[in-house]
Design a protein around this motif. Structure first.
Motif, short mmCIF file in Angstrom:
data_model
loop_
_atom_site.label_atom_id
_atom_site.label_comp_id
_atom_site.label_asym_id
_atom_site.label_seq_id
_atom_site.Cartn_x
_atom_site.Cartn_y
_atom_site.Cartn_z
N SER A 1 0.87 -1.18 0.00
CA SER A 1 0.00 0.00 0.00
C SER A 1 0.90 1.23 0.00
N MET A 2 0.94 1.92 -1.16
CA MET A 2 1.83 3.06 -1.31
C MET A 2 1.02 4.31 -1.63
N ALA A 3 1.73 5.44 -1.72
CA ALA A 3 1.06 6.72 -1.94
C ALA A 3 0.25 6.71 -3.24
N GLY A 4 0.76 6.02 -4.26
CA GLY A 4 0.08 5.98 -5.55
C GLY A 4 -1.01 4.94 -5.64
N GLY A 5 -1.24 4.21 -4.56
CA GLY A 5 -2.24 3.15 -4.56
C GLY A 5 -1.63 1.81 -4.22
N VAL A 6 -2.33 0.73 -4.57
CA VAL A 6 -1.88 -0.63 -4.25
C VAL A 6 -1.00 -1.16 -5.38
N SER A 7 0.09 -1.79 -5.01
CA SER A 7 0.95 -2.47 -5.98
C SER A 7 1.24 -3.87 -5.46
N TYR A 8 1.73 -4.73 -6.36
CA TYR A 8 2.09 -6.09 -5.98
C TYR A 8 3.57 -6.32 -6.26
#
Length: 596
Positions: free
Chosen positions: A217-224
Motif C-alpha cells: 500500500s503506497m502513496a500511488g495506490g496498491v501495488s504487488y
C-alpha cells in the motif's frame, strides 16, 4: 590470432573468443578493445577515446569510464591500467604475431581537433559489421532451450494478499511461460540477495521458478511485489518485480525470465564472467532496475566499489517519486556500499532510512536484512545492549516474514556478537535457539554445521574443538553451507598440523566426502612435514580443483605454489598468477599482492 590470458582475438573478423566461445561485446566495447590492442603501449587520454569512438556525439567523459569498466569486467580488472590525469593503457601481455587491426591512423592538421581521417569511420563501420556477426554467433550459443518448471507462487506471510490474487498470478505465469504448475519443493530463501552457486541439475537443463507475492500500500495506490528466484544449472537469480496489477506483474516476470534464459548467466562459474554477463544485460536493458540491482549487489560483494557507485548513481536517476520500494532498495544498496568503503556513519544513515521505508511498506524480510547490516555498521561504536536489540528485532522480523534462513542468520550473528563482547551465557543461548528453529521447522542437519563450527571456535581446549569439528563434517553438505564445510576442514587441519598429529589428520581427511578438499588437506600435510615432493601434491590439488572449477581450493593452492621455492614450480608461475588474477576476490589479491 592474438592471445592474452585465456582469450583469443581474431583481427580479421574483429571477434573475441574465450575457450573457443564467442564473447558478446557491445559495439562500443569492441571498438575500444580494438583501439587498445592496436597500440598497447600507448596511453589513451579520455579526449582521444571520445574523439575516436564517439566522434561528434554529445556525450560526456563518463561514457569512457563506463565502457572501460565494462571491458574490465569481461577481461579482468587489471587488463586496462589507469594513469591519473593522463588516460588508459593496455596492461596484459600479448602473444603470437600481432596483425595490424583494421584502423589506419593518420594525423591531420585541422584545428588540432581530429585525430583520425575518414579511414577511422570505415574502421568503426567494419567493426560494427563484425560485431553483428559475433553477436549472432553468440546468441545462437546463448539461446539453447531450458525446460521451465513453475512452483506455485505463494503469498508472503502476513502480507494480506487475497487468495484469488495468488491464483490469478499463478495462472497468468503458467500461461505466459507455457508451463504447468509443478508441486516442487520450495528452495529455502537465502540470506543474501546476491547470486549463489548451486549444484547443477542432472540431465535436463532446467530453470525452476518460485517466489512469494506481497501486497504494497503506497502513496500511488496498491501495488504487488514478487520476490522470486530462478534456479538454473550452476547458479540462481534472485530479484524483485513490482507492478500495479497481476497481469502486468506476470508480463514483467515473463520478460525478465525470457531475457535471463537467453543469456549465459546460468552456465557460468567464474564470478568475473558473471559480472561481465550482468554488465551486458544491464547495458541492453538500462531501464530494468531489477537487473541493475543484482549487478550493483554483485559489484559490492566483489569490492568493485567505483563501478558500483557509478551504477548506483544511474539507478537513483531512474527512480520516480512513486517508486517507494526501489527507493528503499536504493538506500539499502547505498548503505552496503558505504559500509564496504569504511564510511560507517554514512552507511548507518542510509540503512536507517531503508529500515523505516521497509517498515512502512511492511516488508519484514528486507527490514530484517537491513537491521543485520546496521549491526555490522554500528559494531565499532555502539554498546552490546543496542546491537543485541537490533539483532533480536531482525530475528523476530525474519520469523514474521517466514524467512527461516534469515532468522538463523540473526541468531548466529547474535552468538558471534556475544562472544566478541565476552558474554559467555548469551553466545551459547543463541546457538541453542538455532537448534530449536531447526527442530521446529523440520530442517535437515546441514543447518547445524555452522553451529558446530561456532562451538569449535568457542571451545578453549584443542581436543574439544576437534570433537565439534568432527561432528560438523558428518553433517549433510548443501550449497548454502559448503563454505562452512571448507572452513571446518581448514580449522581442523590447522589444529592437527600444529599438534603434528599426522595420524589424526589422515583420519580426518579420509572422513571427508569431497575429493577436491581431500587433495587440499593431503597437500597441506606434505608441506607441513617438509616433504621434498610437497609441490607435487599441491600442484595435484590445484589441478583437481581447477578442473572442477572449485576456486575455494584452486586459488589458495595456486598461492601456495607461488610461495614454494621449487624449480618445477618456477616454470609455471605465470599459470598460477594468472589463475589468482582471474578467479580470486579483490580482497584476496590485495592481501597477497607481493606474489602477483
Amino acid at each position: 590470432m592474438l592471445y592474452f590470458r585465456d582469450f583469443e582475438f581474431n583481427p580479421s573478423t574483429s571477434t573475441l573468443y574465450r575457450h573457443g566461445d564467442v564473447v558478446a561485446l557491445t559495439e562500443t566495447q569492441l571498438n575500444l578493445l580494438i583501439l587498445l590492442l592496436n597500440e598497447p603501449e600507448k596511453i589513451w587520454s579520455k579526449e582521444a577515446i571520445l574523439q575516436v569512438l564517439w566522434q561528434d556525439k554529445d556525450v560526456t567523459e563518463q561514457v569512457v569510464f563506463q565502457t572501460i569498466s565494462q571491458l574490465r569486467a569481461v577481461l579482468g580488472s587489471d587488463a586496462i591500467q589507469t594513469f591519473p590525469k593522463r588516460g588508459y593503457k593496455w596492461q596484459l601481455s600479448l602473444t603470437q604475431a600481432r596483425a595490424q587491426l583494421s584502423v589506419n591512423k593518420t594525423p591531420i592538421q585541422h584545428s588540432g581537433s581530429r585525430f583520425w581521417v575518414v579511414s577511422a569511420l570505415l574502421f568503426i563501420f567494419t567493426c560494427g559489421i563484425a560485431y553483428l556477426g559475433a553477436q549472432q554467433s553468440s546468441l545462437q550459443k546463448a539461446t539453447s532451450k531450458y525446460a521451465l518448471a513453475l512452483s506455485p507462487i505463494t503469498a508472503t506471510p502476513h502480507s494480506e494478499v487475497e487468495s484469488q490474487i495468488v491464483q490469478q498470478l499463478n495462472e497468468a505465469l503458467s500461461t505466459q511461460l507455457d508451463v504447468e504448475l509443478s508441486p516442487l519443493k520450495k528452495v529455502n530463501t537465502l540470506t543474501s540477495r546476491q547470486s549463489h552457486t548451486l549444484k547443477p541439475h542432472e540431465g535436463t537443463r532446467m530453470l525452476t521458478v518460485h517466489g512469494e507475492i506481497t501486497k504494497l500500500s503506497m502513496a500511488g495506490g496498491v501495488s504487488y511485489l514478487l520476490d522470486y528466484t530462478l534456479s538454473g544449472e550452476s547458479r540462481q537469480w534472485q530479484s524483485f518485480v513490482i507492478a500495479d496489477d497481476v497481469a502486468l506483474l506476470a508480463n514483467r516476470v515473463h520478460g525478465q525470465i525470457e531475457r535471463l534464459s537467453h543469456s549465459r548467466y546460468f552456465e557460468l562459474v567464474s564470478e568475473n564472467q558473471v559480472t561481465a554477463e550482468l554488465t551486458l544485460m544491464n547495458a541492453a536493458s538500462s531501464d530494468n532496475l531489477s537487473i541493475a540491482y543484482v549487478l550493483i549487489s554483485q559489484l559490492i560483494e566483489r569490492l568493485e566499489y567505483d563501478r558500483a557507485s557509478t551504477l548506483l548513481h544511474q539507478y537513483q536517476n531512474q527512480l520516480r517519486d512513486k517508486e517507494q520500494f526501489h527507493q528503499a532498495l536504493f538506500n539499502l544498496l547505498k548503505g552496503q556500499l558505504l559500509y564496504g568503503q569504511g564510511q560507517n556513519a554514512l552507511a548507518v544513515q542510509s540503512l536507517n532510512l531503508a529500515d523505516k521505508q521497509f517498515e512502512k511498506l511492511k516488508l519484514a524480510g528486507l527490514q530484517s536484512e537491513t537491521k543485520q547490516l546496521l549491526v555490522q555498521s554500528l559494531s565499532l561504536t555502539e554498546e552490546y545492549r543496542i546491537l543485541k536489540m537490533y539483532l533480536i528485532d531482525a530475528a523476530q522480523l525474519a520469523k514474521l516474514a517466514g524467512r527461516t534462513q534469515l532468522e538463523l542468520a540473526s541468531y548466529y550473528q547474535l552468538s558471534k556478537l556475544a562472544a566478541r563482547h565476552q558474554q559467555s551465557t548469551d553466545k551459547y543461548r543463541y546457538l541453542a535457539l538455532v537448534s530449536q528453529v531447526v527442530t521446529q521447522f523440520g530442517l535437515d542437519e546441514s543447518h547445524l554445521m555452522l553451529r558446530d563450527y561456532h562451538q569449535a571456535i568457542f571451545a578453549k581446549v584443542a581436543s574439544e574443538k576437534l570433537t565439534h569439528l568432527q561432528r560438523a563434517i558428518l553433517r549433510p553438505v548443501s550449497e548454502e553451507n559448503r563454505w562452512v564445510y571448507y572452513a571446518v576442514a581448514d580449522l581442523a587441519s590447522n589444529l592437527l598440523i600444529t599438534e603434528k598429529n599426522w595420524q589424526g589428520l589422515v583420519a580426518f581427511t579420509a572422513a571427508l566426502n569431497d575429493d577436491v578438499l581431500r587433495a587440499k588437506l593431503i597437500a597441506k600435510k606434505q608441506v607441513a612435514m617438509g616433504s621434498a615432493e610437497a609441490w607435487h601434491y599441491v600442484e595435484r590439488a590445484f589441478e583437481v580443483a581447477r578442473q572442477e572449477s572449485n576456486y575455494w581450493v584452486s586459488v589458495p593452492m595456486a598461492l601456495l605454489l607461488l610461495k614454494l621455492e621449487s624449480e618445477q614450480v618456477s616454470d609455471h608461475l605465470h599459470i598460477y598468477q594468472s589463475h589468482i588474477e582471474q578467479f580470486a576476490s579483490p580482497s584476496f589479491k590485495a592481501r597477497h599482492s607481493q606474489y602477483l
